[in-house]
Each structure stands twice: as structure tokens, then as C-alpha cells.
Design a protein around this motif. Structure first.
Motif, PDB file in Angstrom:
ATOM      1  N   GLY A 118       7.411 -10.015  10.880  1.00 25.68           N
ATOM      2  CA  GLY A 118       6.753 -11.229  11.369  1.00 25.68           C
ATOM      3  C   GLY A 118       5.967 -11.995  10.332  1.00 25.68           C
ATOM      4  N   GLY A 119       5.954 -11.524   9.103  1.00 20.50           N
ATOM      5  CA  GLY A 119       5.278 -12.258   8.040  1.00 20.50           C
ATOM      6  C   GLY A 119       3.891 -11.732   7.734  1.00 20.50           C
ATOM      7  N   VAL A 120       3.290 -12.327   6.701  1.00 21.09           N
ATOM      8  CA  VAL A 120       1.949 -11.989   6.231  1.00 21.09           C
ATOM      9  C   VAL A 120       1.097 -13.241   6.337  1.00 21.09           C
ATOM     10  CG1 VAL A 120       0.590 -11.146   4.269  1.00 21.09           C
ATOM     11  CG2 VAL A 120       2.914 -10.303   4.622  1.00 21.09           C
ATOM     12  N   GLU A 121      -0.126 -13.065   6.767  1.00 19.80           N
ATOM     13  CA  GLU A 121      -0.966 -14.252   6.942  1.00 19.80           C
ATOM     14  C   GLU A 121      -1.119 -15.031   5.641  1.00 19.80           C
ATOM     15  OE1 GLU A 121      -5.583 -12.938   6.601  1.00 19.80           O
ATOM     16  OE2 GLU A 121      -4.565 -12.299   8.427  1.00 19.80           O
ATOM     17  N   ARG A 122      -1.084 -16.361   5.807  1.00 21.65           N
ATOM     18  CA  ARG A 122      -1.288 -17.309   4.719  1.00 21.65           C
ATOM     19  C   ARG A 122      -0.165 -17.297   3.686  1.00 21.65           C
ATOM     20  NH1 ARG A 122      -5.326 -19.623   2.120  1.00 21.65           N
ATOM     21  NH2 ARG A 122      -4.134 -21.337   2.999  1.00 21.65           N
ATOM     22  N   ARG A 123       0.984 -16.746   4.032  1.00 23.71           N
ATOM     23  CA  ARG A 123       2.168 -16.839   3.168  1.00 23.71           C
ATOM     24  C   ARG A 123       3.231 -17.637   3.910  1.00 23.71           C
ATOM     25  NH1 ARG A 123      -2.027 -14.219   1.062  1.00 23.71           N
ATOM     26  NH2 ARG A 123      -1.569 -13.139  -0.884  1.00 23.71           N
TER      27      ARG A 123
ATOM     28  N   TYR B 245       6.362   7.712   0.921  1.00 27.60           N
ATOM     29  CA  TYR B 245       6.442   6.473   0.145  1.00 27.60           C
ATOM     30  C   TYR B 245       5.077   5.794   0.030  1.00 27.60           C
ATOM     31  CZ  TYR B 245      11.380   6.891   1.510  1.00 27.60           C
ATOM     32  OH  TYR B 245      12.654   7.343   1.740  1.00 27.60           O
ATOM     33  N   CYS B 246       4.871   5.145  -1.104  1.00 24.72           N
ATOM     34  CA  CYS B 246       3.755   4.222  -1.262  1.00 24.72           C
ATOM     35  C   CYS B 246       4.277   2.952  -1.919  1.00 24.72           C
ATOM     36  CB  CYS B 246       2.638   4.811  -2.114  1.00 24.72           C
ATOM     37  SG  CYS B 246       1.320   3.606  -2.459  1.00 24.72           S
ATOM     38  N   THR B 247       4.110   1.832  -1.242  1.00 28.44           N
ATOM     39  CA  THR B 247       4.480   0.527  -1.794  1.00 28.44           C
ATOM     40  C   THR B 247       3.196  -0.186  -2.176  1.00 28.44           C
ATOM     41  OG1 THR B 247       6.348   0.446  -0.253  1.00 28.44           O
ATOM     42  CG2 THR B 247       5.739  -1.609  -1.347  1.00 28.44           C
ATOM     43  N   MET B 248       3.147  -0.734  -3.376  1.00 28.52           N
ATOM     44  CA  MET B 248       1.888  -1.365  -3.782  1.00 28.52           C
ATOM     45  C   MET B 248       2.101  -2.619  -4.619  1.00 28.52           C
ATOM     46  SD  MET B 248       0.233   1.170  -6.680  1.00 28.52           S
ATOM     47  CE  MET B 248      -1.032  -0.036  -7.097  1.00 28.52           C
ATOM     48  N   GLU B 249       1.184  -3.554  -4.416  1.00 29.14           N
ATOM     49  CA  GLU B 249       1.105  -4.731  -5.263  1.00 29.14           C
ATOM     50  C   GLU B 249       0.430  -4.329  -6.570  1.00 29.14           C
ATOM     51  OE1 GLU B 249      -0.372  -8.384  -3.407  1.00 29.14           O
ATOM     52  OE2 GLU B 249      -0.414  -7.276  -1.519  1.00 29.14           O
ATOM     53  N   VAL B 250       0.993  -4.805  -7.670  1.00 26.53           N
ATOM     54  CA  VAL B 250       0.440  -4.485  -8.986  1.00 26.53           C
ATOM     55  C   VAL B 250       0.086  -5.813  -9.658  1.00 26.53           C
ATOM     56  CG1 VAL B 250       0.787  -3.254 -11.141  1.00 26.53           C
ATOM     57  CG2 VAL B 250       1.971  -2.480  -9.070  1.00 26.53           C
ATOM     58  N   SER B 251      -1.189  -6.117  -9.735  1.00 28.51           N
ATOM     59  CA  SER B 251      -1.617  -7.400 -10.294  1.00 28.51           C
ATOM     60  C   SER B 251      -1.587  -7.363 -11.818  1.00 28.51           C
ATOM     61  CB  SER B 251      -3.033  -7.735  -9.818  1.00 28.51           C
ATOM     62  OG  SER B 251      -3.967  -6.813 -10.376  1.00 28.51           O
ATOM     63  N   SER B 252      -1.567  -8.537 -12.420  1.00 25.56           N
ATOM     64  CA  SER B 252      -1.613  -8.621 -13.885  1.00 25.56           C
ATOM     65  C   SER B 252      -2.923  -8.039 -14.397  1.00 25.56           C
ATOM     66  CB  SER B 252      -1.448 -10.077 -14.336  1.00 25.56           C
ATOM     67  OG  SER B 252      -2.433 -10.915 -13.745  1.00 25.56           O
ATOM     68  N   SER B 253      -4.016  -8.273 -13.662  1.00 21.35           N
ATOM     69  CA  SER B 253      -5.306  -7.700 -14.063  1.00 21.35           C
ATOM     70  C   SER B 253      -5.263  -6.183 -13.975  1.00 21.35           C
ATOM     71  CB  SER B 253      -6.422  -8.232 -13.167  1.00 21.35           C
ATOM     72  OG  SER B 253      -6.601  -9.616 -13.351  1.00 21.35           O
TER      73      SER B 253
ATOM     74  N   LEU C  73       0.611   1.944   1.815  1.00 20.40           N
ATOM     75  CA  LEU C  73       0.711   0.552   1.373  1.00 20.40           C
ATOM     76  C   LEU C  73      -0.617   0.159   0.742  1.00 20.40           C
ATOM     77  CD1 LEU C  73       2.306  -2.212   1.422  1.00 20.40           C
ATOM     78  CD2 LEU C  73       1.164  -2.647   3.610  1.00 20.40           C
ATOM     79  N   ILE C  74      -0.568  -0.400  -0.468  1.00 18.68           N
ATOM     80  CA  ILE C  74      -1.781  -0.822  -1.169  1.00 18.68           C
ATOM     81  C   ILE C  74      -1.578  -2.254  -1.655  1.00 18.68           C
ATOM     82  CG2 ILE C  74      -3.270  -0.416  -3.175  1.00 18.68           C
ATOM     83  CD1 ILE C  74      -2.484   2.531  -3.034  1.00 18.68           C
ATOM     84  N   GLY C  75      -2.503  -3.154  -1.273  1.00 23.42           N
ATOM     85  CA  GLY C  75      -2.324  -4.530  -1.704  1.00 23.42           C
ATOM     86  C   GLY C  75      -3.497  -5.426  -1.405  1.00 23.42           C
TER      87      GLY C  75
ATOM     88  N   THR D 197       6.614  -9.233  -0.138  1.00 25.00           N
ATOM     89  CA  THR D 197       7.649  -8.269  -0.506  1.00 25.00           C
ATOM     90  C   THR D 197       7.195  -6.841  -0.202  1.00 25.00           C
ATOM     91  OG1 THR D 197       8.425  -9.744  -2.263  1.00 25.00           O
ATOM     92  CG2 THR D 197       9.137  -7.451  -2.373  1.00 25.00           C
ATOM     93  N   SER D 198       5.947  -6.535  -0.508  1.00 27.31           N
ATOM     94  CA  SER D 198       5.449  -5.177  -0.242  1.00 27.31           C
ATOM     95  C   SER D 198       5.453  -4.874   1.255  1.00 27.31           C
ATOM     96  CB  SER D 198       4.045  -4.991  -0.828  1.00 27.31           C
ATOM     97  OG  SER D 198       3.093  -5.800  -0.178  1.00 27.31           O
ATOM     98  N   TYR D 199       5.091  -5.873   2.063  1.00 26.30           N
ATOM     99  CA  TYR D 199       5.096  -5.676   3.520  1.00 26.30           C
ATOM    100  C   TYR D 199       6.526  -5.521   4.049  1.00 26.30           C
ATOM    101  CZ  TYR D 199       0.197  -6.281   4.799  1.00 26.30           C
ATOM    102  OH  TYR D 199      -1.152  -6.096   4.976  1.00 26.30           O
ATOM    103  N   MET D 200       7.458  -6.311   3.513  1.00 26.26           N
ATOM    104  CA  MET D 200       8.853  -6.177   3.941  1.00 26.26           C
ATOM    105  C   MET D 200       9.386  -4.778   3.638  1.00 26.26           C
ATOM    106  SD  MET D 200      10.576  -9.809   2.834  1.00 26.26           S
ATOM    107  CE  MET D 200      10.519 -11.246   3.902  1.00 26.26           C
ATOM    108  N   ILE D 201       9.122  -4.311   2.425  1.00 31.52           N
ATOM    109  CA  ILE D 201       9.587  -2.973   2.043  1.00 31.52           C
ATOM    110  C   ILE D 201       8.952  -1.916   2.939  1.00 31.52           C
ATOM    111  CG2 ILE D 201       9.543  -1.223   0.215  1.00 31.52           C
ATOM    112  CD1 ILE D 201       9.700  -3.574  -1.791  1.00 31.52           C
TER     113      ILE D 201
END
Length: 522
Positions: A343-348, A177-185, A138-140, A122-126
Motif C-alpha cells: 500500500g505504499g509508504v507515507e510521503r512517497r 532477514y533484515c532489510t535496511m536503508e543505508v544512507s550516505s552518511s 526492517l531498519i530505516g 524499496t525496503s518496505y516492498m522487499i
């Protein structure tokens, strides 16, 4: 910056010095640090408590390296420098890092995603949409991108000091813009507490990381913080097909946009979904006006979407990405174009080989991810399905039981009679090593369910064995986390090496193409 200026608006318990009663902190600090071995002269050192180590035990090391003051949770009488005593050094690191770097997130439009599954894609798509006419941040999990600079990521969500450095760098480059993954940790450990998010996205919350959080309830509590801490002028995008995500509507003051792929009542509906080729074609139906970050309105409309990436889960990812882009005032035409180009993200659910048979590579992280991945295969057309499963080492009995039970449930629906299983002993480090209990549990559950298990302790042998048993029209799924990371490299190199000289000239480059910019397992 003067230390006194840095902490003037932060709640502290006391300022302490082992050798002084009247402690002055009116002096300049050169920087902040939480790693005792990396401290430079005149830096402020934060004593962070971790799972294995307590930074308070390394305070003297930091002093000897040149630290000018400490931030601590308790007095350290043996370290002869000024000490700022606070209730929580992690929280202090987060907020004081933000202040030190001039609160950079307030000068960026911040998009945060904290789903159990789909954060990376999702972060890569955005970012793909937003970067069509801007340099972006982009941070992830995979990389950190600051405009035209890329570096490999260490943590899904960096430690707060490192995160604020990245955001400051983006601010200096005038990235919008900055799009980032936010982990539970990241949420639980206060890494993002001082980040000002404009848009938050949660596509799903399933059981995961129970080993880290202790229970699903604690995991859910961590996840909901992303929307719970949003103010009323921000936007929360929630998938109401997920029961746990739907609950979050009542936990936020933000302006909520709901969406559904399965026909549940929502502001945005996915219609006319076609997954027969594996790639989603569908219509985004905006049923009512949606809010935007700039307080405009997205009017009712229908947006036709074509994807080049496989999977039902990518329909969810793309829908939430499209809604986020609309909330940032991007046009429907830009969204359509950039999602088609993605084109997608590796291993997804990554299609890494598509010739006489298909090979799909998926990180198969948890029961929710496994269910969505296998549900997608149910919509696809193929001859036979072959599945190579890497046991998730180091995650304990509960996580592995849930994963295998989900796999068994879908194996019956997919007419899967045999499963290749590996411990990937040559590929994983100590923390991801499969224990005897995890191995025995996996094999026992699969065999009790009537599945034939073909087990290899070695990933290389398991990959080559399953490749030998593929026929035209089959689909092979590489299914696993860290233990499956090198599988694509092993498989594609094996297929390439078995080509004739003429075949290598004709299609060798195409066979190896997915490895060109790959990070996992290389």
C-alpha cells in the motif's frame, strides 16, 4: 565481556593510563556507550568526533558517570582510567560493537539499499515480500521493526552501536532477514562498516546531501562503498538507466544483476509498461539466468506485475525489490501477490485523497526525486495540476537552486502556470528554517521562468488556499520535505470539517483514513 577479549583482534595504537605505566585491561566491561550522559557503571566509552561536538571533551563526564575505560584517538591525561588509543574511534565503535554483540549480521540474511531516492519504499516492498511467511527485521527512515515489535526511527541508518543492538535482537528472535536503508552518511561515518550484507541494491545516485558531504564526488564515493565492499559471493542489484549507478558495475567484486525500465541493455528488462492510471502495470523480463544467495539460478521467465502504488519511480523500486526477492529464492507468485498488496509508504508519492480530485503527498527531496515525481504526473490523466512547494530550508543555495531549476523544467512540460510556495514557518525546527537567501532565490527563479508564485510563509494558510482553488478532476501535489510533513493532516482535517453531518457519516472515516497510522507531521 572482558575488555582484553573484545579488542584482541582489533588494531590499536597503544593502551594508555595517565597514572600507570603497566596498564592491565583484563577486566570485565558491562557494555559500550558513545553518549556521555547515558553511560552506566563499568561501560567502555567511545570518544566520537562529530560535526558539532567532540566526545573527547566529554570523557571526564563519562568517567564520573561510571565508565571503566575509554576508546580515544589521542591521550587524555586528565581522565584517570585506561584508554585504548585507535586511529578512528568511529570505525572502532562499528567493529567492536559487532564483536560485543557476537557479529549478528552474519546470522541474518542482510539486504541493504542505498539509492538517493526510493530507499524507504524499496525496503518496505522487499520486507512485504519476505514477511509473507516469516517475521522479519526492517531498519530505516520511518521505523525499526524487530519481528512483531515496532519503534519510531531516529536516523535513517542508526549509529553503529545502536544498529548492532537491533541486529542482535533480531538474531535472538531467530529472524531470517533484515532489510535496511543505508544512507550516505551511514556509510561515510562507518555506521555499517561491520555489517555483512548479502544483497545490495542501488536504484539511482543523484545530487543530494552536498551540504553534508561537500561535493557530489564525495557523496558518490560514500554511496559506492556499499557495493565496493561486497565480497565475490554476494549480490549487487544495479539500475543501468542511471548513469552513475551503471558505473558501479566496475567497482564491485560481487555478482552483479543489472536491470532497466527504459530499454537499456540489462539482465532484467521491464516490458509493456502502462502508467495511464498512475499505477504501474508491467512485465519483468528475466533475459538470462540470475544468481541467488544460495548459489542457485533464477531461470529466464516473464513475471506480470500490478502495483497499487503510484509512480514511475515505484516501477523501479518494485523491479529491484522483485529481483532481490528472486535472489533470496522467493517464488514469482509470492512476489506478484505481495507487490499488489503493498500500500505504499507515507510521503512517497502517496495518494492521500481520491474523490472529486486527487491529493498526492511527496517528499520532493532532491532534483532526482523531483524529476521522477513530475515525470510520473506526465503519464497520468487529470484536469489541472496544482502544486504546493515547501522550500527546503537549511540546505543552502546550491541544493535549492538545483531543486527549483528541475521544478521549472518540468513545469513547462506539465503546462503548470502557477505554483504555491511556502516556508512553513510554524512547522520546521531551526535546522530546517528557510533563510532569506533560500526564499529569495526560489521566488526569483520561479518568477524569472514566467511562473506565477503564490507565496505564504505559513503552511496552514497555503494548504487551505490551494484547496479552495481545486476543481473536479484536478490533482494537487504536496511537494516538499520537512516543511510539508504536516500538510496531509491539515488538508484532510480541513476537508473533513467542511463535510456535512450526513457526509461525515457516509465518507468521513475514508477521508481521515490516511492519518490513522501516520508518523510524519503528526
Amino acid at each position: 565481556m572482558q575488555l582484553q577479549e573484545l579488542i584482541k583482534n582489533y588494531s590499536i595504537k597503544e593502551i594508555y593510563h595517565p597514572n600507570k605505566t603497566d596498564v592491565s585491561i583484563d577486566f570485565k566491561i558491562s557494555g559500550l556507550n558513545y553518549h556521555s550522559q547515558k553511560v552506566s557503571s563499568n561501560e567502555l566509552f567511545f570518544c566520537i568526533k562529530g560535526v558539532k561536538f567532540d566526545g573527547h571533551n566529554f570523557a571526564m563526564d563519562a568517567y564520573e558517570k561510571g565508565a571503566i575505560a575509554l576508546v580515544v584517538e589521542k591521550r587524555l591525561p586528565n581522565v584517570p582510567i585506561a584508554q585504548i588509543v585507535v586511529a578512528d574511534t568511529r570505525l572502532a565503535l562499528s567493529y567492536l560493537s559487532s564483536i560485543f554483540y557476537s557479529k549478528p549480521s552474519k546470522d541474518l540474511t542482510m539486504i541493504g539499499i542505498t539509492s538517493t531516492n526510493g530507499k524507504t519504499t524499496t525496503s518496505y516492498m522487499i520486507d512485504n515480500i519476505l514477511s509473507s511467511n516469516h517475521l522479519t527485521g526492517l531498519i530505516g527512515t520511518v521505523v525499526v521493526k524487530t519481528g512483531d515489535e515496532l519503534e519510531e526511527a531516529g536516523l535513517t541508518t542508526p549509529e553503529s552501536l545502536d544498529l548492532q543492538k537491533y541486529l542482535y535482537k533480531m538474531k535472538l528472535k531467530n529472524l531470517p532477514y533484515c532489510t535496511m536503508e543505508v544512507s550516505s552518511s551511514g556509510l561515510e561515518l562507518e555506521r555499517v562498516s561491520a555489517v555483512d550484507y548479502d544483497v545490495a541494491i542501488i536504484n539511482n545516485i543523484a545530487r543530494d546531501h552536498i551540504d553534508l558531504h561537500g561535493s557530489f564526488e564525495k557523496y558518490f564515493r560514500a554511496k559506492k562503498r556499499l557495493v565496493e565492499e561486497l565480497t565475490s559471493n554476494k549480490i549487487a542489484i544495479l539500475n543501468v538507466d542511471c548513469e552513475n549507478t551503471r558505473k558501479l558495475i566496475n567497482y564491485t567484486n560481487a555478482r552483479v544483476i543489472t536491470y532497466s525500465v527504459k530499454g537499456n541493455d540489462a539482465m532484467v528488462q521491464v516490458d509493456d509498461l502502462d502508467l495511464s492510471s498512475g499505477r504501474g502495470n508491467f512485465t519483468i523480463n528475466i533475459k538470462e539466468a540470475l544468481p541467488t544467495v544460495l548459489d542457485k539460478k533464477v531461470q529466464q521467465q516473464h513475471i506480470k506485475i500490478q502495483l497499487n502504488v503510484l509512480g514511475l519511480h515505484n516501477v523501479y523500486n518494485a523491479t529491484s525489490a522483485a529481483i532481490a526477492a528472486l535472489a533470496l529464492d522467493k517464488s514469482s507468485a509470492t512476489i506478484q501477490r505481495e507487490l499488489l498488496r503493498f500500500g505504499g509508504v507515507e510521503r512517497r508519492f502517496q495518494l492521500i485523497y481520491n474523490q472529486e480530485f486527487k491529493i498526492i503527498d511527496d517528499h520532493f527531496a532532491n532534483s532526482g526525486n523531483i524529476a521522477v515525481t513530475l515525470e510520473t504526473l506526465r503519464h497520468m490523466e487529470y484536469n489541472k495540476l496544482k502544486l504546493l512547494y515547501a522550500i527546503r530550508g537549511g540546505r543552502g543555495i546550491t541544493v535549492n537552486r538545483e531543486n527549483v531549476e528541475t521544478l521549472i523544467k518540468w513545469a513547462n512540460k506539465l503546462d503548470l502556470k502557477e505554483i504555491y510556495v511556502t516556508s512553513s514557518v510554524e512547522c520546521v525546527d531551526e535546522k530546517d528554517k528557510v533563510s532569506k537567501e533560500e526564499l529569495d532565490l526560489t521566488i526569483d527563479l520561479l518568477e524569472e521562468a514566467g511562473l506565477q508564485v503564490i507565496y505564504y510563509d505559513n503552511l496552514d494558510n497555503s494548504v487551505k488556499s490551494v484547496l479552495q482553488n481545486l476543481t473536479t478532476g484536478d490533482v494537487l501535489l504536496f511537494a516538499g520535505c520537512q516543511g510539508m510533513d504536516p500538510a496531509a493532516k491539515i488538508a484532510l482535517n480541513h476537508l473533513y470539517n467542511n463535510l456535512s453531518s450526513k457526509e461525515k457519516e457516509h465518507k468521513g472515516e475514508e477521508v481521515l483514513a490516511p492519518l490513522k497510522n501516520r508518523i510524519a507531521g503528526m
